[in-house]
Design an enzyme around this catalytic site. Sequence first.
Site, PDB file in Angstrom:
ATOM      1  N   GLY A  48      12.719 -16.756   2.825  1.00 12.01           N
ATOM      2  CA  GLY A  48      11.910 -17.507   3.770  1.00 12.01           C
ATOM      3  C   GLY A  48      10.833 -18.293   3.053  1.00 12.01           C
ATOM      4  O   GLY A  48      10.607 -18.133   1.846  1.00 12.01           O
ATOM      5  N   VAL A  60       0.826  -1.208   0.000  1.00 16.61           N
ATOM      6  CA  VAL A  60       0.000   0.000   0.000  1.00 16.61           C
ATOM      7  C   VAL A  60       0.858   1.256   0.000  1.00 16.61           C
ATOM      8  O   VAL A  60       0.358   2.354   0.223  1.00 16.61           O
ATOM      9  CB  VAL A  60      -0.958   0.008   1.215  1.00 16.61           C
ATOM     10  CG1 VAL A  60      -1.953  -1.134   1.126  1.00 16.61           C
ATOM     11  CG2 VAL A  60      -0.196  -0.063   2.545  1.00 16.61           C
ATOM     12  N   HIS A  80      -4.567  -4.182  -2.340  1.00 15.27           N
ATOM     13  CA  HIS A  80      -5.051  -3.767  -1.021  1.00 15.27           C
ATOM     14  C   HIS A  80      -5.218  -2.264  -0.898  1.00 15.27           C
ATOM     15  O   HIS A  80      -5.336  -1.741   0.208  1.00 15.27           O
ATOM     16  CB  HIS A  80      -4.097  -4.283   0.066  1.00 15.27           C
ATOM     17  CG  HIS A  80      -4.046  -5.772   0.133  1.00 15.27           C
ATOM     18  ND1 HIS A  80      -2.959  -6.479   0.621  1.00 15.27           N
ATOM     19  CD2 HIS A  80      -4.954  -6.711  -0.238  1.00 15.27           C
ATOM     20  CE1 HIS A  80      -3.204  -7.776   0.548  1.00 15.27           C
ATOM     21  NE2 HIS A  80      -4.402  -7.946   0.034  1.00 15.27           N
TER      22      HIS A  80
END
Length: 307
Positions: A268, A125, A141
């Site tokens: 990750g 955002v 979003h």
Amino acid sequence: MSTDRTATNTEPFAGDPVSTPVIPAPLIGELAWHLRGRTTTVVTGAGMSTDSGIPDYRGPRGSLKKRSPVTITEFLRSEDNRRRYWARACLGWPFMVERKPNEAHRAVAEMQSAGLFLSLITQNVDGLHHAAGSRRVIELHGGLSQVVCLDCAAHHSRNDIQAQMLTANPGWMDHAAEIAPDGDAELPRSITDHFIVPPCPRCGGILKPDVVLFGENVPPPRVAEAFRVVDEGDALLVLGSSLAVYSGFRFADYAVRRGIPLLIVNQGPTRADSIATLKVDARLTSVLQALTDRLIPRSDAVDAMRQ
């Protein structure tokens, strides 16, 4: 589909306390091979902006390990919750305004200008893809730069609402706070309880950031547009997202069901590792810089960024 070809060795990145996987050259070569000659749609997440100084949610230093951002239910439930949100967001906004695109944003914009990437679907955002020069960006979003009235649906500039909040709360910026990924900031309720939230300048209604808060649904037309650009591409590249939230994961799942390559670069694990065609677990900026060097000759890169 296999995800065995993943960087697993680690070495510290200068200035970064978190160990960062080394990127084997063959892995970059394989990623480039999957993208070369294809029209690719890109999905990006918070990992894109960590090198711009914006903390992420679920990465090595993700803020969800320490805090829970406001949910849409909490925001709508009470005036106190809205006051707490805006009091913290007021402190966080100057920090967000000062953020600049990093090398990862610029590499994506460069590859898009060169015709390698078709459209971007970002879960962020912060507006940094636009600032870097990317086009055809779907902000899944929403964006923090706008505020919407829940009563009359009018949109207002976040900068204008910020000015009204500072006028109504003199000295507010003197408070020190830790900044979160969504422009929020950590403050105790004993301080936020005294914050004055301005009403909608048009109708006096309730103001909400024009973003999808946790627990809120992405507007259906925006979702439909995102699926349309995934359909336009013949590969899907996920950059800097764990895909833990379904609003992003659904595009990865859809790409696999369409039978197009799903390529992931994220530091990750992600929710889609088991279905990815190729997963690169490494620092995003380093991967994108290496990828740009392989896919765009330097003379072409300069011409692309001048367009």
